[in-house]
Design a protein around this motif. Structure first.
Motif, PDB file in Angstrom:
ATOM      1  N   GLU A 285       0.838  -1.194   0.000  1.00 45.61           N
ATOM      2  CA  GLU A 285       0.000   0.000   0.000  1.00 45.61           C
ATOM      3  C   GLU A 285       0.876   1.248   0.000  1.00 45.61           C
ATOM      4  O   GLU A 285       0.692   2.159  -0.785  1.00 45.61           O
ATOM      5  N   LYS A 286       1.850   1.260   0.897  1.00 40.53           N
ATOM      6  CA  LYS A 286       2.808   2.362   0.990  1.00 40.53           C
ATOM      7  C   LYS A 286       4.201   1.751   1.062  1.00 40.53           C
ATOM      8  O   LYS A 286       4.497   0.954   1.961  1.00 40.53           O
ATOM      9  N   ASP A 287       5.029   2.135   0.101  1.00 39.97           N
ATOM     10  CA  ASP A 287       6.359   1.548   0.003  1.00 39.97           C
ATOM     11  C   ASP A 287       6.240   0.029   0.003  1.00 39.97           C
ATOM     12  O   ASP A 287       5.595  -0.541  -0.836  1.00 39.97           O
ATOM     13  N   GLU A 288       6.833  -0.647   0.990  1.00 40.61           N
ATOM     14  CA  GLU A 288       6.825  -2.112   0.990  1.00 40.61           C
ATOM     15  C   GLU A 288       5.870  -2.683   2.029  1.00 40.61           C
ATOM     16  O   GLU A 288       5.954  -3.854   2.393  1.00 40.61           O
ATOM     17  N   LYS A 445      -7.037   5.975   5.361  1.00 38.43           N
ATOM     18  CA  LYS A 445      -5.761   5.348   4.999  1.00 38.43           C
ATOM     19  C   LYS A 445      -4.588   6.277   5.282  1.00 38.43           C
ATOM     20  O   LYS A 445      -3.547   5.843   5.790  1.00 38.43           O
ATOM     21  N   ASP A 446      -4.749   7.563   4.959  1.00 37.90           N
ATOM     22  CA  ASP A 446      -3.667   8.523   5.216  1.00 37.90           C
ATOM     23  C   ASP A 446      -3.384   8.632   6.712  1.00 37.90           C
ATOM     24  O   ASP A 446      -2.220   8.730   7.130  1.00 37.90           O
ATOM     25  N   MET A 453       3.981   5.637  10.570  1.00 40.47           N
ATOM     26  CA  MET A 453       5.286   6.301  10.538  1.00 40.47           C
ATOM     27  C   MET A 453       5.691   6.739  11.938  1.00 40.47           C
ATOM     28  O   MET A 453       6.847   6.580  12.343  1.00 40.47           O
ATOM     29  N   THR A 454       4.715   7.260  12.676  1.00 40.24           N
ATOM     30  CA  THR A 454       4.986   7.660  14.056  1.00 40.24           C
ATOM     31  C   THR A 454       5.399   6.462  14.899  1.00 40.24           C
ATOM     32  O   THR A 454       6.231   6.565  15.802  1.00 40.24           O
TER      33      THR A 454
END
Length: 464
Positions: A285-288, A445-446, A453-454
């Motif tokens: 979905e995001k990167d890997e 999703k965002d 990430m946090t």
């Protein structure tokens, strides 16, 4: 010839005498074994439930009267029995017996008549190296003992659980462990069992939500006092620790048994099933990282440092379903049991399974049949608000409704990921419809990606 015949007769008589002596010796050993009684506090694997119950009750000044096996544990790891006992009124009885440190006893008052208790006897097969399922079960029984001996006594009366009477934890020669625990019989006060019904009635559902919100609310402000170094990590991580005795550990770092870190095999199977509707949960979905990995990273309690759910983490039951509760005759009071997977987490993770497996569908949705995609309906919202309001009141903590709903939707996605990889049951039409709707929300999703990430997911090659 007469001399030879006499010799043969003598030999036959000696043979018969030898056999008779052997039989008498066996009978004598059995007689001594029967009347010598079980020895405290050891619990070798061959001891029966009756012998174990006798030993543990003796340490409480109680005399065993009966043992009835209620059920065997999953995969033959032991059995659950209902036992009855009376006070030991023998003139020579002091009411107590010596016990090692491996045996813990409650301070419950001595009953004055025949009382009923529950014995949970764990006699697992020998240890299996790198077997996650086996290790998970062994750790879960140790976690349950810790809960009943250490945490349950802290709960106030309005959050009822079974009371611990006595327990034992013994290593076995084969490298395994044998455990046993006696707790109070909840059926004495809560006679109606949830058993294996798919759903509860409305009164029972409300009572269960009230118990869960009180339980979660009680532990929420107390979580910072837990020593996280003693929390039990995922099974295969735990067995590779420095060898700390599991009896010195507490509850699971991550409550429940379905979270992704301990279900990588099932996840891999889902990722390989490109014909499954839910295969995209495992796709990048995001990167890997996939949606499932992003959600799992956010929901994962941290052993060290700060995480996105840190301010909302509480103690969750970990296996909330109708089979794990009893209610009063009216259904207005409920009590949960089976705390094998109690640990840290968001309270909504308990609710996700409860709504799917035990709440009547008509209490959650307005439209039948259930649409392909489904936003939150009034019934679902009413149940969540009931829980949310009581949770805040019990804990004295603040929980913004928008944040609560975001957590709830992540819990639904995470629970569906497990069902899609393991097998669907319960209100699956509702669950799938809700997750289809949730996954179409790009803002959701965002938010999940930002929280991941946090949580420090980026830079990791795989989830812990």
């Amino acid at each position: 010839m007469p001399g030879l015949i006499g010799l043969r007769q003598t030999q036959r008589q000696l043979f018969r005498l030898t056999v008779l002596c052997a039989i008498l010796q066996v009978l004598l050993l059995r007689y001594v074994g029967i009347f010598s009684g079980p020895q405290l506090p050891t619990m070798p694997s061959e001891q029966s439930a009756q012998e174990v119950a006798y030993s543990l009750l003796a340490g409480q000044g109680l005399v065993l009267k009966s043992v009835d096996v209620l059920q065997t544990l999953w995969a033959g790891y032991g059995e659950i029995c209902r036992i009855t006992a009376t006070p030991n009124v023998s003139p020579n009885s002091s009411g107590t017996t010596s016990r090692t440190g491996s045996t813990a006893a409650s301070s419950a008052s001595t009953p004055q008549e025949v009382q009923s208790y529950i014995l949970k006897l764990i006699t697992p097969p020998p240890a299996k190296a790198n077997n996650e399922g086996h290790t998970r079960k062994i750790l879960s029984y140790q976690v349950e003992q810790y809960f009943y001996t250490t945490l349950a006594p802290q709960l106030p009366p309005h959050i009822p659980v079974a009371k611990h009477i006595a327990s034992i934890h013994e290593p076995r020669p084969d490298g395994g462990v044998s455990m046993a625990m006696i707790i109070s019989d909840l059926r004495q006060t809560y006679p109606v069992a949830g058993e294996k019904r798919d759903v509860l009635n409305q009164i029972q559902v409300h009572a269960a939500l009230d118990w869960l919100s009180s339980f979660h609310g009680f532990w929420w402000p107390r979580i910072p006092t837990l020593n996280r170094s003693q929390l039990v990590r995922p099974p295969l991580q735990e067995v590779n620790t420095d060898g700390q005795d599991a009896r010195h550990k507490s509850v699971w770092l991550n409550g429940g048994y379905t979270y992704l870190a301990t279900r990588r095999t099932e996840y891999a199977n889902l990722a390989a099933d490109h014909e499954s509707e839910w295969w995209p949960l495992t796709d990048w979905e995001k990167d890997e990282f996939s949606v499932a990995e992003l959600v799992a990273s956010v929901l994962e309690p941290k052993q060290e440092g700060w995480g996105p759910i840190e301010g909302y983490t509480t103690l969750i039951h970990g296996d909330v379903k109708s089979e794990n509760l009893f209610t009063s005759k009216s259904g207005e009071e409920v009590v949960f049991y089976d705390f094998q997977y109690v640990g840290l987490g968001l309270g909504v993770c308990d609710l996700a399974k409860f709504f799917t497996c035990s709440v009547p569908l008509e209490m959650i949705v307005d439209d039948r049949p259930v649409p392909w995609e489904l936003a939150m309906q009034d019934g679902e919202k009413e149940l969540l608000e009931r829980y949310w309001v009581r949770l805040k009141k019990e804990s004295g903590m603040e929980y913004d409704w928008a944040i609560f709903v975001n957590h709830w939707e992540m819990a639904l996605v995470d629970w569906l990921r497990f069902q899609a990889s393991w097998g669907f049951w319960g209100n699956t039409e509702w669950l799938e419809a809700r997750v289809r709707f949730i996954l179409k929300n790009e803002k959701w999703k965002d938010a999940v990606t930002g929280n991941a990430m946090t949580a420090g997911l980026w830079g990791k090659k795989q989830l812990p």
